[in-house]
Design a protein around this motif. Structure first.
Motif, PDB file in Angstrom:
ATOM      1  N   VAL A 144      -0.032   5.565   5.067  1.00  0.00           N
ATOM      2  CA  VAL A 144      -0.068   6.571   4.050  1.00  0.00           C
ATOM      3  C   VAL A 144      -0.869   7.812   4.594  1.00  0.00           C
ATOM      4  CG1 VAL A 144      -1.452   6.580   1.982  1.00  0.00           C
ATOM      5  CG2 VAL A 144      -0.730   4.382   2.533  1.00  0.00           C
ATOM      6  N   TRP A 145      -1.433   7.883   5.531  1.00  0.00           N
ATOM      7  CA  TRP A 145      -2.116   9.003   6.441  1.00  0.00           C
ATOM      8  C   TRP A 145      -0.814   9.854   6.512  1.00  0.00           C
ATOM      9  CZ3 TRP A 145      -6.256  11.418   5.403  1.00  0.00           C
ATOM     10  CH2 TRP A 145      -7.557  10.847   5.352  1.00  0.00           C
ATOM     11  N   ALA A 177       2.344   9.820   5.378  1.00  0.00           N
ATOM     12  CA  ALA A 177       2.547  10.507   4.204  1.00  0.00           C
ATOM     13  C   ALA A 177       2.085  11.622   3.665  1.00  0.00           C
ATOM     14  CB  ALA A 177       3.081   9.417   3.199  1.00  0.00           C
ATOM     15  N   TYR A 178       0.521  11.531   3.758  1.00  0.00           N
ATOM     16  CA  TYR A 178      -0.344  12.538   3.242  1.00  0.00           C
ATOM     17  C   TYR A 178       0.103  13.847   4.238  1.00  0.00           C
ATOM     18  CZ  TYR A 178      -4.829  14.453   1.966  1.00  0.00           C
ATOM     19  OH  TYR A 178      -5.631  15.497   1.388  1.00  0.00           O
ATOM     20  N   ARG A 189      -1.592   9.496  -2.915  1.00  0.00           N
ATOM     21  CA  ARG A 189      -2.478   8.957  -1.470  1.00  0.00           C
ATOM     22  C   ARG A 189      -3.874   8.976  -1.618  1.00  0.00           C
ATOM     23  NH1 ARG A 189       2.811   8.439  -0.906  1.00  0.00           N
ATOM     24  NH2 ARG A 189       4.185  10.609  -0.319  1.00  0.00           N
ATOM     25  N   SER A 200       0.891   3.876  -3.024  1.00  0.00           N
ATOM     26  CA  SER A 200       0.646   5.553  -2.737  1.00  0.00           C
ATOM     27  C   SER A 200       1.609   6.487  -3.220  1.00  0.00           C
ATOM     28  CB  SER A 200       0.435   5.645  -1.184  1.00  0.00           C
ATOM     29  OG  SER A 200       1.676   5.759  -0.421  1.00  0.00           O
ATOM     30  N   ASP A 201       2.842   5.694  -3.264  1.00  0.00           N
ATOM     31  CA  ASP A 201       4.108   6.701  -4.069  1.00  0.00           C
ATOM     32  C   ASP A 201       3.840   6.584  -5.428  1.00  0.00           C
ATOM     33  OD1 ASP A 201       5.205   7.248  -1.534  1.00  0.00           O
ATOM     34  OD2 ASP A 201       6.460   5.351  -1.612  1.00  0.00           O
ATOM     35  N   VAL A 229      -3.414   1.314   6.722  1.00  0.00           N
ATOM     36  CA  VAL A 229      -3.511   2.772   5.818  1.00  0.00           C
ATOM     37  C   VAL A 229      -2.893   3.861   6.563  1.00  0.00           C
ATOM     38  CG1 VAL A 229      -5.936   3.454   6.580  1.00  0.00           C
ATOM     39  CG2 VAL A 229      -5.047   4.159   4.115  1.00  0.00           C
ATOM     40  N   LEU A 252       0.928  -1.278  -0.100  1.00  0.00           N
ATOM     41  CA  LEU A 252      -0.106   0.108   0.030  1.00  0.00           C
ATOM     42  C   LEU A 252       0.919   1.264  -0.023  1.00  0.00           C
ATOM     43  CD1 LEU A 252      -2.745  -1.004   2.691  1.00  0.00           C
ATOM     44  CD2 LEU A 252      -3.063  -0.753  -0.131  1.00  0.00           C
ATOM     45  N   GLY A 253       1.830   1.196   0.681  1.00  0.00           N
ATOM     46  CA  GLY A 253       2.897   2.325   0.696  1.00  0.00           C
ATOM     47  C   GLY A 253       3.412   2.599  -0.667  1.00  0.00           C
ATOM     48  N   VAL A 255      -5.496   5.281  -2.504  1.00  0.00           N
ATOM     49  CA  VAL A 255      -5.070   4.234  -1.600  1.00  0.00           C
ATOM     50  C   VAL A 255      -6.093   4.535  -0.320  1.00  0.00           C
ATOM     51  CG1 VAL A 255      -3.575   3.208   0.115  1.00  0.00           C
ATOM     52  CG2 VAL A 255      -2.721   3.960  -2.388  1.00  0.00           C
ATOM     53  N   ILE A 256      -6.030   5.998   0.089  1.00  0.00           N
ATOM     54  CA  ILE A 256      -7.084   6.110   1.254  1.00  0.00           C
ATOM     55  C   ILE A 256      -8.426   5.812   1.025  1.00  0.00           C
ATOM     56  CG2 ILE A 256      -7.544   8.026   2.626  1.00  0.00           C
ATOM     57  CD1 ILE A 256      -4.771   9.363   2.520  1.00  0.00           C
TER      58      ILE A 256
END
Length: 286
Positions: free
Chosen positions: A180-181, A183-184, A135, A130-131, A177, A126-127, A138-139
């Motif tokens: 990912v948040w 990273a957001y 983002r 998202s890259d 997730v 998932l990471g 995926v979220i």
């Protein structure tokens, strides 16, 4: 005497452009930057406030009631009472409620273990996605995957649907997730020196919102709490995530997925990269 008085008045005045010195400029800038930097970070985090505040309130509402939902379900096999007559949240000392505790703990441990395995397997993938894709997709996907378990929980509370349907769908509501948040959030912050401040603000807001939700959950009945959580999740969070959540990763910063680097366990090497990381990992895991 006049010269002494003149010098004394100059020392009481704020420094002017002619009196500039590095130390005086730094002192004034530090004084001004504290509040402005905080406000700037709060403003940059504005896409996060709806998910943080309402998501934490929703989770807090469920916390006082989630264990009793399972106990009410498992207690049915230990009594001849109708399902709508079983209220372990009000009568936890009844024999059928006590008998249901072990079943509830057992299945809670099973779903918890399944969620941990899912985190280990899907977290790196998932990471990486998202890259590569951004983002937001995926979220949104992970959030949508969690809503079927919410619907089965509602049906359990109101129509006595089997709890095993919720258990089967629960791992999808716990997809990893969170990274990912994170990273957001980093994408939102323009000055990377403000990142720690941003995470501190987010943590404080999350904790406060969860406390408010927990207080509401203790006041509401079991059905009322589940209903309030569903209203927040379906009525507020779902439309915001699907329709209004902006993308933070521009096309220029995206990179193709390297599946070899997305394999489970590859990223664990960072935990022993140096002595400090190894000691911190030992403390956290231990």
């Amino acid at each position: 005497l006049c010269l002494t008085w003149h010098n004394k008045k100059r020392s009481e005045m704020p420094p002017s452009a002619n009196d500039w010195s590095p130390s005086s400029n730094n002192a004034w800038s530090r004084e001004d930057d504290g509040g402005s930097s905080f406000g700037k970070v709060v403003y940059q985090l504005r896409p996060m406030w709806v998910p943080i505040l309402f998501g934490s309130i929703s989770a807090g509402i469920l916390m006082p009631n989630i264990s009793y939902i399972g106990m009410n379900f498992f207690a049915q096999q230990y009594t001849e009472l109708r399902p709508d007559e079983i209220h372990c949240e009000d009568t936890p000392d009844e024999y059928y409620c006590k008998a249901a505790v072990n079943d509830n703990l057992f299945w809670g441990a099973i779903t918890g273990a399944a969620g941990s395995v899912l985190h280990f397997l899907l977290g790196p993938i998932l990471g990486a996605l998202s890259d590569a894709k951004g983002r937001r997709p995926v979220i949104v996907f992970c959030s949508l995957a969690g809503f079927p378990s919410l619907l089965t929980l509602l049906l359990l509370v109101y129509r006595n649907l089997s709890l095993y349907y919720t258990f089967a769908l629960l791992p999808f509501s716990e997809l990893p997730v969170l990274a990912v948040w994170f990273a957001y959030i980093v994408d939102l912050i323009e000055d990377q020196t403000d990142t720690s401040k941003a995470f501190g603000i987010i943590t404080a807001a999350t904790t406060l919102s969860a406390m408010i939700g927990y207080g509401l959950g203790t006041v509401l009945s079991l059905k009322g709490g589940v209903t309030a959580m569903a209203v927040v999740d379906i009525g507020i969070l779902l439309p915001y995530l699907v329709l209004l959540l902006p993308e933070t990763l521009p096309e220029s910063r995206r990179r193709p997925v390297k599946w070899a680097d997305s394999a489970p366990g590859i990223g664990l090497s960072i935990l022993v990269r140096n002595g400090l990381f190894a000691r911190l990992s030992t403390v956290v895991i231990g």
